[in-house]
Design a protein around this motif. Structure first.
Motif, PDB file in Angstrom:
ATOM      1  N   PRO A  72     -38.357 -30.805   4.339  1.00 43.69           N
ATOM      2  CA  PRO A  72     -39.351 -31.387   2.490  1.00 43.69           C
ATOM      3  C   PRO A  72     -37.967 -31.864   1.586  1.00 43.69           C
ATOM      4  N   SER A  73     -38.818 -32.893   0.657  1.00 45.84           N
ATOM      5  CA  SER A  73     -38.224 -33.829  -0.116  1.00 45.84           C
ATOM      6  C   SER A  73     -38.205 -32.975  -1.598  1.00 45.84           C
ATOM      7  N   PHE A  74     -37.029 -32.889  -2.683  1.00 45.19           N
ATOM      8  CA  PHE A  74     -37.699 -32.193  -4.133  1.00 45.19           C
ATOM      9  C   PHE A  74     -38.610 -33.746  -4.489  1.00 45.19           C
ATOM     10  N   GLY A  75     -37.114 -34.335  -4.427  1.00 44.32           N
ATOM     11  CA  GLY A  75     -38.475 -35.539  -5.175  1.00 44.32           C
ATOM     12  C   GLY A  75     -39.888 -36.459  -5.086  1.00 44.32           C
ATOM     13  N   ARG A  76     -39.675 -36.228  -3.841  1.00 45.90           N
ATOM     14  CA  ARG A  76     -41.237 -36.554  -2.821  1.00 45.90           C
ATOM     15  C   ARG A  76     -42.482 -35.331  -3.642  1.00 45.90           C
ATOM     16  N   THR A  77     -41.980 -34.251  -4.074  1.00 46.20           N
ATOM     17  CA  THR A  77     -42.656 -32.595  -4.506  1.00 46.20           C
ATOM     18  C   THR A  77     -42.937 -32.984  -5.799  1.00 46.20           C
ATOM     19  N   VAL A  78     -41.666 -33.907  -7.346  1.00 49.21           N
ATOM     20  CA  VAL A  78     -42.464 -34.466  -8.744  1.00 49.21           C
ATOM     21  C   VAL A  78     -42.865 -35.360  -8.376  1.00 49.21           C
ATOM     22  N   VAL A  79     -42.952 -36.179  -7.433  1.00 43.85           N
ATOM     23  CA  VAL A  79     -43.976 -37.299  -7.443  1.00 43.85           C
ATOM     24  C   VAL A  79     -45.311 -36.803  -7.186  1.00 43.85           C
ATOM     25  N   GLY A  80     -45.270 -36.125  -6.162  1.00 45.08           N
ATOM     26  CA  GLY A  80     -46.621 -35.195  -5.612  1.00 45.08           C
ATOM     27  C   GLY A  80     -47.161 -34.935  -6.618  1.00 45.08           C
ATOM     28  N   LEU A  81     -47.020 -33.758  -7.778  1.00 43.48           N
ATOM     29  CA  LEU A  81     -47.140 -32.536  -8.568  1.00 43.48           C
ATOM     30  C   LEU A  81     -47.616 -34.283  -9.809  1.00 43.48           C
ATOM     31  N   LEU A  82     -46.695 -34.924 -10.236  1.00 46.77           N
ATOM     32  CA  LEU A  82     -47.390 -35.821 -10.529  1.00 46.77           C
ATOM     33  C   LEU A  82     -48.266 -37.088 -10.704  1.00 46.77           C
ATOM     34  N   GLY A  83     -48.539 -37.332  -9.693  1.00 49.02           N
ATOM     35  CA  GLY A  83     -49.311 -38.781  -8.988  1.00 49.02           C
ATOM     36  C   GLY A  83     -50.392 -37.534  -8.273  1.00 49.02           C
ATOM     37  N   TYR A  84     -50.061 -36.986  -7.517  1.00 55.39           N
ATOM     38  CA  TYR A  84     -51.423 -36.242  -7.522  1.00 55.39           C
ATOM     39  C   TYR A  84     -52.375 -34.722  -8.460  1.00 55.39           C
ATOM     40  N   TYR A  85     -51.283 -33.732  -8.443  1.00 57.27           N
ATOM     41  CA  TYR A  85     -51.393 -33.144  -8.973  1.00 57.27           C
ATOM     42  C   TYR A  85     -52.362 -32.926 -10.135  1.00 57.27           C
ATOM     43  N   LEU A  86     -51.651 -33.021 -10.958  1.00 57.61           N
ATOM     44  CA  LEU A  86     -51.573 -32.979 -11.856  1.00 57.61           C
ATOM     45  C   LEU A  86     -52.587 -34.258 -12.759  1.00 57.61           C
ATOM     46  N   PRO A  87     -53.269 -35.728 -12.790  1.00 58.35           N
ATOM     47  CA  PRO A  87     -54.366 -36.250 -12.347  1.00 58.35           C
ATOM     48  C   PRO A  87     -55.747 -35.702 -12.206  1.00 58.35           C
ATOM     49  N   LYS A  88     -55.499 -35.026 -10.334  1.00 58.99           N
ATOM     50  CA  LYS A  88     -56.435 -34.180 -10.609  1.00 58.99           C
ATOM     51  C   LYS A  88     -57.300 -32.510 -10.894  1.00 58.99           C
ATOM     52  N   LEU A  89     -55.877 -32.121 -11.697  1.00 58.36           N
ATOM     53  CA  LEU A  89     -56.747 -30.853 -12.179  1.00 58.36           C
ATOM     54  C   LEU A  89     -57.718 -30.877 -13.347  1.00 58.36           C
ATOM     55  N   PRO A  90     -57.978 -31.601 -13.900  1.00 60.78           N
ATOM     56  CA  PRO A  90     -59.550 -31.778 -14.771  1.00 60.78           C
ATOM     57  C   PRO A  90     -60.984 -31.265 -13.373  1.00 60.78           C
ATOM     58  N   TYR A  91     -60.303 -31.991 -12.510  1.00 59.26           N
ATOM     59  CA  TYR A  91     -61.606 -31.963 -11.275  1.00 59.26           C
ATOM     60  C   TYR A  91     -61.733 -30.334 -10.754  1.00 59.26           C
ATOM     61  N   ILE A  92     -60.570 -30.141 -10.664  1.00 58.53           N
ATOM     62  CA  ILE A  92     -60.231 -28.725  -9.556  1.00 58.53           C
ATOM     63  C   ILE A  92     -60.862 -28.275 -10.236  1.00 58.53           C
ATOM     64  N   VAL A  93     -60.424 -28.273 -12.193  1.00 57.75           N
ATOM     65  CA  VAL A  93     -61.078 -27.025 -12.793  1.00 57.75           C
ATOM     66  C   VAL A  93     -62.613 -27.055 -13.171  1.00 57.75           C
ATOM     67  N   TYR A  94     -63.298 -28.852 -12.738  1.00 61.16           N
ATOM     68  CA  TYR A  94     -64.838 -28.666 -13.119  1.00 61.16           C
ATOM     69  C   TYR A  94     -64.854 -27.426 -12.062  1.00 61.16           C
ATOM     70  N   LYS A  95     -64.475 -27.931 -10.547  1.00 64.32           N
ATOM     71  CA  LYS A  95     -65.300 -27.783  -9.225  1.00 64.32           C
ATOM     72  C   LYS A  95     -65.453 -26.352  -8.748  1.00 64.32           C
ATOM     73  N   ALA A  96     -64.741 -25.901  -9.884  1.00 61.85           N
ATOM     74  CA  ALA A  96     -63.606 -24.172  -9.608  1.00 61.85           C
ATOM     75  C   ALA A  96     -65.083 -24.081 -10.563  1.00 61.85           C
ATOM     76  N   TRP A  97     -65.304 -23.926 -11.857  1.00 64.57           N
ATOM     77  CA  TRP A  97     -66.246 -23.370 -12.426  1.00 64.57           C
ATOM     78  C   TRP A  97     -67.871 -23.862 -11.617  1.00 64.57           C
ATOM     79  N   ALA A  98     -68.244 -25.129 -11.224  1.00 64.07           N
ATOM     80  CA  ALA A  98     -69.850 -25.740 -10.825  1.00 64.07           C
ATOM     81  C   ALA A  98     -69.894 -24.720  -9.729  1.00 64.07           C
ATOM     82  N   GLU A  99     -69.265 -24.536  -9.171  1.00 62.45           N
ATOM     83  CA  GLU A  99     -69.268 -23.734  -7.903  1.00 62.45           C
ATOM     84  C   GLU A  99     -69.302 -22.674  -7.586  1.00 62.45           C
ATOM     85  N   TRP A 100     -69.087 -21.277  -9.064  1.00 65.76           N
ATOM     86  CA  TRP A 100     -69.593 -20.196  -8.972  1.00 65.76           C
ATOM     87  C   TRP A 100     -70.386 -20.120 -10.179  1.00 65.76           C
TER      88      TRP A 100
END
Length: 352
Positions: free
Chosen positions: A324-352
């Motif tokens: 594992p790499s701390f640097g890759r983790t930071v890039v992944g959080l900023l480059g994947y999880y943060l941009p996806k967060l609005p869609y993640i919240v929407y899906k959680a709402w819609a699926e329930w």
């Protein structure tokens, strides 16, 4: 989780799946969840893999990919869980499998030297919230949903065995599938088909029938046999009885014991509607993985699985180093999880 209700990527008029379903054409989509390990456990740097996947094709992978995490006290064992890629819906199994192979190729390119491990539960953990699976979404005409749901439920314990790939938990042999027996996200059928965490549901957001119970399958040929069986079951004109107690008993046999006499009888019934090799059930992927673990150990088994997923070849391979790499983790959080967060919240709402 990442399967969108989008247009079909074939020449078939580019119609919505529900429009095709209402004209009597069933549609099929796949969600595949596997583990990215470095080398034997997932790490948050797997988010870097998903960031590369997303930014190489953001239009597609914003909605067609996802990441999962362990929950509760199991975070102490391992926070990062499986990652997910998804196809578009198709009315042709050949087109569906071609789509999946294209998604796999994209993930392989993004993964670099990380291990890609297609199992329902990692052999060195004992964590029911840390699992991966194969989900099949089936679009059928509204008036056929009840019949198709009942027929899929009737044969589903047998299909679980065909997919089983989780023979270990905590590095101790369990049976055919620890995930099927213990995952928080699935379970024996309830009387409410919309309840999300069971083996087979009516998906609120997508309007599909969703098979959630299956372990991931690296072998495209085995997956093709599974989909042929699902297609034949979907086409049955009359509903089998939906017996909840029978279902619970058969799923337990499939998860723990394998190809029991009860499941052999169910295979005989399924063989009347679709031709399937009996060896798919009597010699499972889980059996092969258990033998490999006994003979070669954990890391070499994961190395074999990584090679099998990438090349389609099940053969011994020398493990390689990765960490594992701390640097890759930071890039992944900023480059994947943060941009996806609005869609993640929407899906959680819609699926329930």
């Amino acid at each position: 989780m990442g399967y969108p209700y989008a247009v079909i990527a074939t020449s078939e008029a580019r119609m919505l799946p529900q429009a095709l379903a209402n004209r009597g054409v069933a549609t099929y989509g796949l969600e595949e969840e596997i583990f990215v390990t470095e080398p034997t456990r997932p790490a948050l740097s797997a988010l870097y893999v998903m960031a590369k996947l997303l930014w190489r094709n953001p239009r597609y992978y914003y909605k067609h990919s996802a990441t999962n995490f362990a929950r509760g006290k199991e975070i102490r064992q391992c926070l990062m869980s499986s990652v997910e890629i998804a196809t578009r819906p198709h009315s042709s199994l050949d087109a569906l499998l071609a789509d999946l192979q294209a998604r796999r190729a994209d993930l392989i390119r993004a993964a670099g030297d990380a291990y890609l491990v297609p199992v329902g539960h990692l052999f060195n953990l004992q964590s029911p919230t840390n699992t991966g699976g194969l989900h099949i979404h089936i679009g059928v005409a509204t008036e056929r949903r009840e019949t198709v749901y009942a027929n899929l439920a009737y044969f589903l314990p047998l299909l679980m065995l065909l997919s089983a790939s989780s023979p270990y938990a905590g590095e101790r042999y369990f049976g055919q599938s620890f995930r099927i027996a213990h995952s928080f996200a699935i379970g024996a059928l309830r009387r409410d088909p919309y309840y999300r965490f069971q083996d087979l549901i009516l998906a609120r957001r997508l309007g599909t029938i969703e098979i959630r119970a299956l372990d991931p399958i690296w072998d495209i040929q085995r997956l093709r046999w599974l989909l042929r069986a699902v297609e034949a079951i979907v086409a049955l004109p009359d509903a089998r009885p939906l017996d909840f107690e029978r279902y619970a008993a058969l799923r337990e046999q499939a998860a723990y014991r394998g190809y029991t006499p009860d499941l052999q009888r169910l295979y005989a019934e399924l063989s009347e509607i679709v031709e399937l090799p009996e060896s798919l059930f009597s010699h499972t992927v889980s059996d092969a993985l258990a033998a490999c673990m006994a003979n070669e150990g954990l890391l070499r088994t994961y190395a074999r699985l990584n090679r099998a997923y990438r090349t389609g070849q099940w053969a011994p391979v020398e493990p390689h180093r990765t960490a594992p790499s701390f640097g890759r983790t930071v890039v992944g959080l900023l480059g994947y999880y943060l941009p996806k967060l609005p869609y993640i919240v929407y899906k959680a709402w819609a699926e329930w």
